[in-house]
Enzyme design. Structure first.
Site, PDB file in Angstrom:
ATOM      1  N   TYR A  23      -3.415  14.267  -4.816  1.00 17.84           N
ATOM      2  CA  TYR A  23      -4.613  13.518  -4.417  1.00 17.84           C
ATOM      3  C   TYR A  23      -5.760  13.859  -5.364  1.00 17.84           C
ATOM      4  O   TYR A  23      -6.531  12.994  -5.771  1.00 17.84           O
ATOM      5  CB  TYR A  23      -4.998  13.862  -2.975  1.00 17.84           C
ATOM      6  CG  TYR A  23      -4.003  13.368  -1.955  1.00 17.84           C
ATOM      7  CD1 TYR A  23      -4.005  12.048  -1.529  1.00 17.84           C
ATOM      8  CD2 TYR A  23      -3.055  14.223  -1.399  1.00 17.84           C
ATOM      9  CE1 TYR A  23      -3.090  11.577  -0.591  1.00 17.84           C
ATOM     10  CE2 TYR A  23      -2.137  13.774  -0.464  1.00 17.84           C
ATOM     11  CZ  TYR A  23      -2.158  12.454  -0.064  1.00 17.84           C
ATOM     12  OH  TYR A  23      -1.246  12.007   0.866  1.00 17.84           O
ATOM     13  N   ASN A  46      -3.571   1.437   2.613  1.00 18.18           N
ATOM     14  CA  ASN A  46      -2.887   0.701   1.549  1.00 18.18           C
ATOM     15  C   ASN A  46      -2.319  -0.616   2.095  1.00 18.18           C
ATOM     16  O   ASN A  46      -1.446  -0.599   2.959  1.00 18.18           O
ATOM     17  CB  ASN A  46      -1.764   1.574   0.982  1.00 18.18           C
ATOM     18  CG  ASN A  46      -0.989   0.924  -0.131  1.00 18.18           C
ATOM     19  OD1 ASN A  46      -1.235  -0.217  -0.503  1.00 18.18           O
ATOM     20  ND2 ASN A  46      -0.036   1.653  -0.656  1.00 18.18           N
ATOM     21  N   CYS A  54       2.019   4.617  -2.623  1.00  6.73           N
ATOM     22  CA  CYS A  54       1.204   5.749  -2.187  1.00  6.73           C
ATOM     23  C   CYS A  54       2.042   6.950  -1.747  1.00  6.73           C
ATOM     24  O   CYS A  54       1.527   8.067  -1.681  1.00  6.73           O
ATOM     25  CB  CYS A  54       0.225   5.332  -1.104  1.00  6.73           C
ATOM     26  SG  CYS A  54       0.979   4.571   0.328  1.00  6.73           S
ATOM     27  N   HIS A  55       3.332   6.750  -1.491  1.00  7.79           N
ATOM     28  CA  HIS A  55       4.187   7.886  -1.120  1.00  7.79           C
ATOM     29  C   HIS A  55       4.360   8.850  -2.289  1.00  7.79           C
ATOM     30  O   HIS A  55       4.798   9.978  -2.092  1.00  7.79           O
ATOM     31  CB  HIS A  55       5.561   7.387  -0.626  1.00  7.79           C
ATOM     32  CG  HIS A  55       6.366   6.691  -1.669  1.00  7.79           C
ATOM     33  ND1 HIS A  55       6.144   5.368  -2.010  1.00  7.79           N
ATOM     34  CD2 HIS A  55       7.368   7.136  -2.466  1.00  7.79           C
ATOM     35  CE1 HIS A  55       6.995   5.022  -2.970  1.00  7.79           C
ATOM     36  NE2 HIS A  55       7.749   6.089  -3.269  1.00  7.79           N
ATOM     37  N   GLU A  81      14.005   8.396  -4.736  1.00  7.39           N
ATOM     38  CA  GLU A  81      13.561   8.241  -6.124  1.00  7.39           C
ATOM     39  C   GLU A  81      13.906   9.462  -6.981  1.00  7.39           C
ATOM     40  O   GLU A  81      13.529   9.522  -8.149  1.00  7.39           O
ATOM     41  CB  GLU A  81      12.055   7.983  -6.160  1.00  7.39           C
ATOM     42  CG  GLU A  81      11.697   6.653  -5.524  1.00  7.39           C
ATOM     43  CD  GLU A  81      10.211   6.359  -5.564  1.00  7.39           C
ATOM     44  OE1 GLU A  81       9.418   7.230  -5.972  1.00  7.39           O
ATOM     45  OE2 GLU A  81       9.850   5.238  -5.187  1.00  7.39           O
TER      46      GLU A  81
END
Length: 92
Positions: A23, A46, A54-55, A81
Site C-alpha cells: 500500500y 474498486n 487490487c488483490h 497467480e
C-alpha cells in the site's frame, strides 16, 4: 488534473500477475507517499477488480491485508497467480 484515486488505479493496473506491491509503495508511486491508508480505502471501493487487480496490493509487513471479497479470496487469487502465501503473509 488527475485525482489521487485515478493515479492509484493506474499504478495498480500495472502490477503484473504474480507480483505484489505494498500500500505504501502504491501511495508513493501515485504521488502521495504518506497516503497508504487512503490507498486501502480507495481499493476497497474498486469498481472493477478484473481490470484493477487490487488483490496484488499487500501490507508492508508482508501480511495480505484486507480485500473487498474477503481475505481467503485474496489469498486464493494471489496463489493462482504464483504468489507464495504462508500464514497469511506473502513470501518474497
Amino acid at each position: 488534473m488527475i485525482s489521487f484515486q485515478e493515479r492509484v488505479f493506474r499504478v495498480v493496473k500495472k502490477i503484473p500477475k504474480g507480483k505484489v506491491l505494498t500500500y505504501k509503495t502504491v501511495a508513493k508511486l501515485a504521488g502521495n507517499p504518506k497516503a497508504w491508508r487512503a490507498v486501502g480505502n480507495i481499493l476497497n471501493k474498486n469498481p472493477n477488480p478484473k481490470i484493477i487487480p487490487c488483490h496484488r496490493v499487500v501490507k508492508s509487513n508482508g501480511k495480505v491485508g484486507g480485500y473487498k471479497d474477503g481475505t481467503k479470496k485474496k489469498i486464493s487469487l494471489l496463489k493462482k497467480e504464483g504468489v507464495v502465501v504462508k500464514k497469511r503473509r506473502v513470501v518474497i
